[in-house]
Design an enzyme around this catalytic site. Structure first.
Site, PDB file in Angstrom:
ATOM      1  N   ARG A  62       0.827  -1.212   0.000  1.00 33.69           N
ATOM      2  CA  ARG A  62       0.000   0.000   0.000  1.00 33.69           C
ATOM      3  C   ARG A  62       0.858   1.256   0.000  1.00 33.69           C
ATOM      4  O   ARG A  62       0.498   2.276  -0.597  1.00 33.69           O
ATOM      5  CB  ARG A  62      -0.918   0.020   1.222  1.00 33.69           C
ATOM      6  CG  ARG A  62      -2.103  -0.921   1.146  1.00 33.69           C
ATOM      7  CD  ARG A  62      -2.967  -0.826   2.387  1.00 33.69           C
ATOM      8  NE  ARG A  62      -3.526   0.503   2.558  1.00 33.69           N
ATOM      9  CZ  ARG A  62      -3.468   1.209   3.687  1.00 33.69           C
ATOM     10  NH1 ARG A  62      -2.851   0.716   4.758  1.00 33.69           N
ATOM     11  NH2 ARG A  62      -4.017   2.408   3.757  1.00 33.69           N
ATOM     12  N   HIS A  66       0.202   4.281  -2.405  1.00 30.11           N
ATOM     13  CA  HIS A  66      -0.130   5.609  -1.901  1.00 30.11           C
ATOM     14  C   HIS A  66       0.915   6.649  -2.306  1.00 30.11           C
ATOM     15  O   HIS A  66       0.588   7.822  -2.477  1.00 30.11           O
ATOM     16  CB  HIS A  66      -0.273   5.566  -0.382  1.00 30.11           C
ATOM     17  CG  HIS A  66      -1.560   4.947   0.066  1.00 30.11           C
ATOM     18  ND1 HIS A  66      -2.150   5.237   1.281  1.00 30.11           N
ATOM     19  CD2 HIS A  66      -2.379   4.046  -0.542  1.00 30.11           C
ATOM     20  CE1 HIS A  66      -3.273   4.545   1.390  1.00 30.11           C
ATOM     21  NE2 HIS A  66      -3.423   3.809   0.296  1.00 30.11           N
ATOM     22  N   ASN A  94      -3.089   7.333   5.415  1.00 25.31           N
ATOM     23  CA  ASN A  94      -1.728   6.799   5.554  1.00 25.31           C
ATOM     24  C   ASN A  94      -1.346   6.444   6.992  1.00 25.31           C
ATOM     25  O   ASN A  94      -0.254   5.905   7.227  1.00 25.31           O
ATOM     26  CB  ASN A  94      -0.709   7.805   5.001  1.00 25.31           C
ATOM     27  CG  ASN A  94      -0.744   7.888   3.489  1.00 25.31           C
ATOM     28  OD1 ASN A  94      -1.081   6.914   2.811  1.00 25.31           O
ATOM     29  ND2 ASN A  94      -0.417   9.052   2.943  1.00 25.31           N
ATOM     30  N   HIS A 192      -6.199  -6.074  -2.423  1.00 21.50           N
ATOM     31  CA  HIS A 192      -6.994  -6.231  -1.203  1.00 21.50           C
ATOM     32  C   HIS A 192      -7.057  -7.689  -0.755  1.00 21.50           C
ATOM     33  O   HIS A 192      -7.714  -7.989   0.248  1.00 21.50           O
ATOM     34  CB  HIS A 192      -8.407  -5.693  -1.421  1.00 21.50           C
ATOM     35  CG  HIS A 192      -8.476  -4.201  -1.492  1.00 21.50           C
ATOM     36  ND1 HIS A 192      -9.606  -3.510  -1.864  1.00 21.50           N
ATOM     37  CD2 HIS A 192      -7.529  -3.254  -1.244  1.00 21.50           C
ATOM     38  CE1 HIS A 192      -9.368  -2.207  -1.843  1.00 21.50           C
ATOM     39  NE2 HIS A 192      -8.108  -2.030  -1.477  1.00 21.50           N
TER      40      HIS A 192
END
Length: 324
Positions: A62, A66, A94, A192
């Site tokens: 992630r 991000h 975050n 996911h």
């Protein structure tokens, strides 16, 4: 499933991104002369941590995602806030990121062997790949040569990052504005399959979907009943597995959950509202016919090209949490 994973890994490693040898100044083998052991050094850092704590793989993946969605893949998500500026790292989306120590360990080792050469942005891209590979996922060749950005702004992360509440139109716009396709959208959503989520990210689907105390009709009622035993209204602390039973393993089970209306987020459920993404979800249900592992490597390379800084732009940070 095991056979599929084994074959996918080798297909990806030797073939999948050979067509992306050079893009916007990044290329496979960029540090061949200046830091030839870069990938070995980074992988050792990942193994040292993820082999002990496999749950780190999800936030490390992630973190790269991000980073790339805000100002491009420039390592800006790694910067700490200063007295005059709050950084991306402090945005709500975050705050659940973990594993910064893995990046720091890799950077420290690289600075000893080839100081001032390898960017934190490149380390982040390699760490994401190695973390996925280490938990039975695919591997892929990572084009390198990114430089680090000097700017990190909290509000930009709040504005630009996709959210669990996004519908298909919003997701398509967010991804498309960065040069990513609808296929990249549905493939990267497959990330996911790893990790956990706080209840507040999907709580409204169970308790107050339209503001009338109702449930989301696009979520399986039996699944909602199960989730309600774990997540109470307005729960901001509890976490649940996004891919129950295999949240520490990279596999295709996420798409099975989505097909059964058991994806946790609105952004998961919305994959069934578009013909192209729904077709992809359904195509991944058969392990013998799944293309997910191969596709994931391709889409990660595509994402890793977003807004990269090269040549004289940006800098090579000495420490990933601070500009030089």
């Amino acid at each position: 499933m095991a056979t599929l994973k084994f074959l996918s890994i080798f297909i990806i490693y030797f073939a999948i991104v050979l067509g992306f040898v050079n893009s916007q100044g990044i290329e496979v083998g960029f540090y061949k002369k200046t830091c030839p052991n870069v990938e070995k050094i980074v992988k050792k850092a990942v193994v040292d941590y993820v082999s002990i704590a496999p749950t780190l793989a999800a936030p490390l993946l992630r973190m790269h995602f991000h980073d790339c969605f805000v100002r491009g893949c420039d390592g800006s998500v790694l910067l700490n806030s200063t007295k005059s500026n709050q950084a991306e790292k402090d945005a709500i989306a975050n705050l659940s990121l973990r594993g910064f120590q893995v990046i720091d360990a890799a950077k420290s080792a690289l600075e000893k062997q080839c100081p001032g050469v390898v960017s934190c942005a490149d380390i982040l891209a390699l760490v994401a790949r190695d973390a996925v590979s280490l938990i039975n996922g695919p591997t892929w060749q990572v084009p390198l040569g990114r430089r680090d950005g000097r700017v990190s702004i909290l509000s930009e992360a709040t504005t630009n990052l996709p959210t669990p509440f996004d519908n298909f139109t919003t997701l398509k716009t967010r991804f498309g504005s960065l040069g990513l396709s609808v296929k990249d959208l549905v493939v990267l959503s497959g990330g996911h399959t790893l990790g956990v989520s706080h209840c507040f990210s999907f709580g409204s689907r169970m308790y107050n979907f339209t503001g009338k105390g109702d449930m989301d009709p696009n979520m399986d009622k039996k699944y909602i009943a199960q989730l309600k035993t774990k997540c109470k209204p307005n729960d901001v602390t509890t976490t649940v597995e996004m891919d129950p039973g295999s949240f520490k393993t990279f596999d295709t089970d996420y798409y099975t959950l989505v097909s059964k209306k058991r994806g946790l987020f609105v952004s998961d459920a919305t994959l069934l509202t578009d013909k192209q993404t729904k077709a992809y979800v359904l195509a991944q249900l058969s392990s013998s016919g799944s293309t997910f592992f191969e596709d994931f490597g391709v889409s990660m390379v595509n994402m890793g090209k977003i807004g990269v800084l090269t040549e004289k732009s940006g800098e090579i940070r000495k420490k990933c949490a601070f500009i030089n």
